[in-house]
Design a protein around this motif. Sequence first.
Motif, mmCIF file in Angstrom:
data_model
loop_
_atom_site.group_PDB
_atom_site.id
_atom_site.type_symbol
_atom_site.label_atom_id
_atom_site.label_comp_id
_atom_site.label_asym_id
_atom_site.label_seq_id
_atom_site.Cartn_x
_atom_site.Cartn_y
_atom_site.Cartn_z
ATOM 1 N N GLU A 72 17.034 77.919 79.567
ATOM 2 C CA GLU A 72 16.180 77.686 78.401
ATOM 3 C C GLU A 72 16.526 78.672 77.284
ATOM 4 N N TRP A 73 16.707 79.947 77.641
ATOM 5 C CA TRP A 73 17.108 80.942 76.655
ATOM 6 C C TRP A 73 18.464 80.586 76.065
ATOM 7 N N GLN A 74 19.390 80.138 76.898
ATOM 8 C CA GLN A 74 20.714 79.775 76.396
ATOM 9 C C GLN A 74 20.644 78.581 75.456
ATOM 10 N N GLN A 75 19.706 77.670 75.710
ATOM 11 C CA GLN A 75 19.530 76.535 74.806
ATOM 12 C C GLN A 75 19.029 77.005 73.442
ATOM 13 N N VAL A 76 18.124 77.977 73.451
ATOM 14 C CA VAL A 76 17.656 78.562 72.190
ATOM 15 C C VAL A 76 18.838 79.122 71.406
ATOM 16 N N VAL A 77 19.727 79.835 72.107
ATOM 17 C CA VAL A 77 20.903 80.431 71.467
ATOM 18 C C VAL A 77 21.823 79.348 70.916
ATOM 19 N N THR A 78 22.154 78.381 71.747
ATOM 20 C CA THR A 78 23.130 77.351 71.363
ATOM 21 C C THR A 78 22.643 76.512 70.190
ATOM 22 N N VAL A 79 21.412 76.033 70.278
ATOM 23 C CA VAL A 79 20.885 75.182 69.212
ATOM 24 C C VAL A 79 20.756 75.966 67.906
ATOM 25 N N SER A 80 20.337 77.223 68.005
ATOM 26 C CA SER A 80 20.155 78.035 66.803
ATOM 27 C C SER A 80 21.476 78.442 66.172
ATOM 28 N N GLN A 81 22.455 78.759 66.997
ATOM 29 C CA GLN A 81 23.745 79.228 66.487
ATOM 30 C C GLN A 81 24.629 78.097 65.996
ATOM 31 N N THR A 82 24.732 77.035 66.782
ATOM 32 C CA THR A 82 25.716 75.994 66.479
ATOM 33 C C THR A 82 25.112 74.626 66.182
ATOM 34 N N GLY A 83 23.941 74.350 66.719
ATOM 35 C CA GLY A 83 23.341 73.034 66.505
ATOM 36 C C GLY A 83 22.683 72.898 65.152
ATOM 37 N N ASN A 84 21.730 73.789 64.859
ATOM 38 C CA ASN A 84 20.959 73.698 63.612
ATOM 39 C C ASN A 84 20.796 75.061 62.935
ATOM 40 N N PRO A 85 21.873 75.790 62.658
ATOM 41 C CA PRO A 85 21.714 77.127 62.082
ATOM 42 C C PRO A 85 21.086 77.137 60.694
ATOM 43 N N LEU A 86 21.198 76.045 59.951
ATOM 44 C CA LEU A 86 20.661 75.992 58.590
ATOM 45 C C LEU A 86 19.262 75.393 58.532
ATOM 46 N N HIS A 87 18.701 75.111 59.696
ATOM 47 C CA HIS A 87 17.456 74.348 59.755
ATOM 48 C C HIS A 87 16.222 75.243 59.749
ATOM 49 N N PHE A 88 15.254 74.903 58.881
ATOM 50 C CA PHE A 88 13.903 75.442 58.970
ATOM 51 C C PHE A 88 13.105 74.508 59.869
ATOM 52 N N PRO A 89 12.552 74.978 61.002
ATOM 53 C CA PRO A 89 11.826 74.089 61.910
ATOM 54 C C PRO A 89 10.647 73.393 61.240
ATOM 55 N N SER A 90 10.195 72.328 61.870
ATOM 56 C CA SER A 90 9.144 71.498 61.279
ATOM 57 C C SER A 90 7.852 72.271 61.042
ATOM 58 N N MET A 91 7.534 73.244 61.895
ATOM 59 C CA MET A 91 6.319 74.021 61.696
ATOM 60 C C MET A 91 6.394 74.808 60.391
ATOM 61 N N TYR A 92 7.571 75.347 60.104
ATOM 62 C CA TYR A 92 7.766 76.051 58.828
ATOM 63 C C TYR A 92 7.615 75.078 57.661
#
Length: 339
Positions: free
Chosen positions: A246-266
Motif C-alpha cells: 500500500e505504501w509502495q502504491q502511494v509512492v508509485t502513483v504520486s511519483q509517476t502516475g499523477n505527480p501533477l494532480h491535486f486530489p479531489s478533496m483539495y
Amino acid sequence: MKYAVLGSGAMGLRFGVLLQEAGFEVDFVDTWEQQVETIRSQRGVYVSRDGQNKHLVPVNVYYPEEYHGQADVLIVFTKQYMLADLLERRAHFFNDKQYTLTCMNGMGHIEKLNQYFPSNRVIGGTAMIGTVLNQAGDVDFIGQKGAGSVNLANQTEQPDEMTHQLIGDFKTAGLNPTLTDNFTGTLMAKVVFNSVVNTLCTMFRVRMGEFIQAPTTRALSVQLIDEAYDVCERAGIKLLTSRQEEWQQVVTVSQTGNPLHFPSMYQDLSNGRETEVDYINGYIYDLGKKYNYEASTHNFLRDLVHLTEFTDKFDVNGFINQVLEDDKASEQKAAAVSQ
C-alpha cells in the motif's frame, strides 16, 4: 451496451467520454445546472490532457427529470453526501434489468445504492485515475493516454456474463480494469490510499508529486496506513495489498502516475465545496471504534480538514487589513489623547 453516467463531474466525464470515444453509446445525467447549460450551449464538453490539446467532444446531457433513456449500465459518480438526493431524482428511469457501477471515493454509497438495486446488479470499484474539472464544461484528463487503472468487483463476489461484458468494454475504452473477487477489500483499499494522499495533499495544498518528495511523507503515510490496516484486521476485512504494498502504491502513483494532480478533496476545498473526509478518514476512525480501536491520527486529520473548511470561509486578506486598520486607528486615537 448503452451507458448512462449519473453525475458529470471530473470522473464521470472521463469514464463517459472514454467509453463514447471507444464507440459505446453514452448519456450524461446531472443536477448541476451550470454544467448542464454550459455543455448544451457549447454543444459538448472541452477535454484536454495534462492541460494540452483542448478540444470539444459532443455529448448528450440531461437533467434527471427529462431523461428517459434505457441504459444497460448506470455509472454513478457524485459526492457521498449528494448521493441520496441524486438517486431519488433519477429513480424514475431505473429498471429491474439495469446494473449500476460506481467508483466513488469513500464509503457509505453501497448501502444507498442497495435501496434501488439488488446486490447481484451492483458493481463497486476504485479508480486510480486523476482528473480535474477546470470549470463547467471543461475537463482535464491527468496522465498519458491509457494512464490509471480500475479495480472492480460484484457485490455478490460472483461475476456474471454482464460483468465480464462490462470489463471488456472498459478494456476497449482504455480504462485498464481488473476484476477482483473481494468486494469490500477492493473498496477499502482506495479508502486507505485516499486517507493518506487526498487528506495530506489537501491539508498542505500540494500536488501529489510534491507531497511524495517531503522527507516526512513516509513516516506520516505509514502511520496512517498502519492504523487503517489495524482497523480492517479487527473488522475482518482482507485488503488487496499488504501494508508495504500500500505504501509502495502511494509512492508509485504520486511519483509517476499523477505527480501533477491535486486530489479531489483539495479540488473540493479550493472551490468552497464540502469535502468527503468524513467518508474517508472519518469512516476508518468510526469503523475502528466499533472494535474498540482508536485510529487517532485519522480522527485528528478529519478534525483538521473540518477546521480548514471552516476557516476558508473567511476573507483572510480582508481580515488582516481590517486588523491593521483597527491598529492604526487605535494608534492615532492614543496619539490624539496624549496631545
